[in-house]
Design an enzyme around this catalytic site. Structure first.
Site, PDB file in Angstrom:
ATOM      1  N   CYS A  40       0.846  -1.193   0.000  1.00  0.00           N
ATOM      2  CA  CYS A  40       0.000   0.000   0.000  1.00  0.00           C
ATOM      3  C   CYS A  40       0.891   1.255   0.000  1.00  0.00           C
ATOM      4  CB  CYS A  40      -0.915   0.009   1.229  1.00  0.00           C
ATOM      5  SG  CYS A  40      -2.053   1.424   1.255  1.00  0.00           S
ATOM      6  N   ASP A  42       0.460   3.769   1.691  1.00  0.00           N
ATOM      7  CA  ASP A  42       0.437   4.356   3.040  1.00  0.00           C
ATOM      8  C   ASP A  42       1.858   4.642   3.544  1.00  0.00           C
ATOM      9  OD1 ASP A  42       0.302   4.518   6.007  1.00  0.00           O
ATOM     10  OD2 ASP A  42      -1.811   4.040   5.686  1.00  0.00           O
ATOM     11  N   ARG A  76       3.050   4.842   6.309  1.00  0.00           N
ATOM     12  CA  ARG A  76       3.495   4.122   7.515  1.00  0.00           C
ATOM     13  C   ARG A  76       3.988   2.713   7.212  1.00  0.00           C
ATOM     14  NH1 ARG A  76      -2.169   5.079  10.326  1.00  0.00           N
ATOM     15  NH2 ARG A  76      -2.711   4.484   8.184  1.00  0.00           N
ATOM     16  N   HIS A  79      -2.086  -3.922   5.044  1.00  0.00           N
ATOM     17  CA  HIS A  79      -1.917  -3.523   6.453  1.00  0.00           C
ATOM     18  C   HIS A  79      -3.276  -3.276   7.077  1.00  0.00           C
ATOM     19  CE1 HIS A  79      -2.686   0.895   5.906  1.00  0.00           C
ATOM     20  NE2 HIS A  79      -2.408   0.578   4.668  1.00  0.00           N
ATOM     21  N   CYS A 126      -6.151   0.061   6.840  1.00  0.00           N
ATOM     22  CA  CYS A 126      -5.897   0.636   5.510  1.00  0.00           C
ATOM     23  C   CYS A 126      -7.017   1.625   5.146  1.00  0.00           C
ATOM     24  CB  CYS A 126      -5.803  -0.476   4.471  1.00  0.00           C
ATOM     25  SG  CYS A 126      -5.400   0.143   2.822  1.00  0.00           S
TER      26      CYS A 126
HETATM   27 CO    CO Z   1      -3.437   1.279   2.999  1.00  0.00          CO
END
Ligand code: CO
Length: 199
Positions: free
Chosen positions: A42, A44, A46, A98, A101
């Protein structure tokens, strides 16, 4: 501007530190990359592939998009996949989702529209098959679905038909403790080939 200058300062510091520890590091990488892994994760911020797996530059080929989707009409991912399999000859493809999400949660709460809704169409279809499912479980099922998409992909199937070693793994990362869980949905051969299956 300060925010951006900081990044360039960080970079100089980092390169200096790496060179001090291993004077040949960049010279070696300059010649070639030979990563064993393709990471599909992803976007993302993090969930950075190298950091959470302890891999150095040169060790993992990375593709990230919103909610780690594997869509066969996605030219970007298809080129990454072809390059990783046919040129770099990676041995492992990791789909890593994750918990928490944002893309999955937005679909679950019906809070997404426009392009993003279109992008996450697969998730929506998947969600409609399950009633009363938690967001976390949906994040896991999304990974499993993408592993399945990959194992049905023509580039992957071609590699398997050639007898190449290529494993596909489904993992999920927990932002709350930094740990990855193997969802144990790995695939490494053609399912419809009884000869290969019996080995
Ligand atoms: Co995500």
């Amino acid at each position: 501007m300060k925010d951006i200058i900081k990044l360039l300062d960080n970079n100089r510091e980092w390169a200096g530190r790496v060179r001090a520890e291993n004077p040949d590091f960049f010279r070696k990488l300059e010649k070639q990359q030979s990563p064993k892994y393709l990471w599909i994760g992803c976007s993302d911020s993090r969930v950075p592939a190298n950091q959470i797996t302890g891999l150095l530059p040169g060790e993992v080929f990375v593709h990230r998009n919103i909610s780690n989707q594997v869509v066969n009409t996605d030219m970007n991912l298809m080129c990454v996949l072809q390059y990783a399999i046919e040129i770099l000859r990676v041995k492992h493809i990791i789909v890593c989702g994750h918990y928490g999400c944002g893309g999955i949660e937005a679909i679950m709460k019906n809070k997404v529209s426009g392009l993003l809704e279109h992008w996450l169409d697969n998730v929506k279809t998947q969600m409609s098959k399950h009633r009363a499912i938690t967001d976390d479980r949906m994040c896991e099922l999304n990974v499993t679905a993408q592993v399945r998409n990959l194992s049905n992909n023509t580039i992957v199937q071609k590699a398997w038909k050639q007898g190449r070693e290529l494993h596909i793994h489904g993992w999920i990362y927990s932002i709350s403790n930094g740990l990855i869980k193997d969802l144990k949905v790995s695939q490494n051969e053609l399912k419809d080939n009884p000869v290969r299956r019996s080995r």
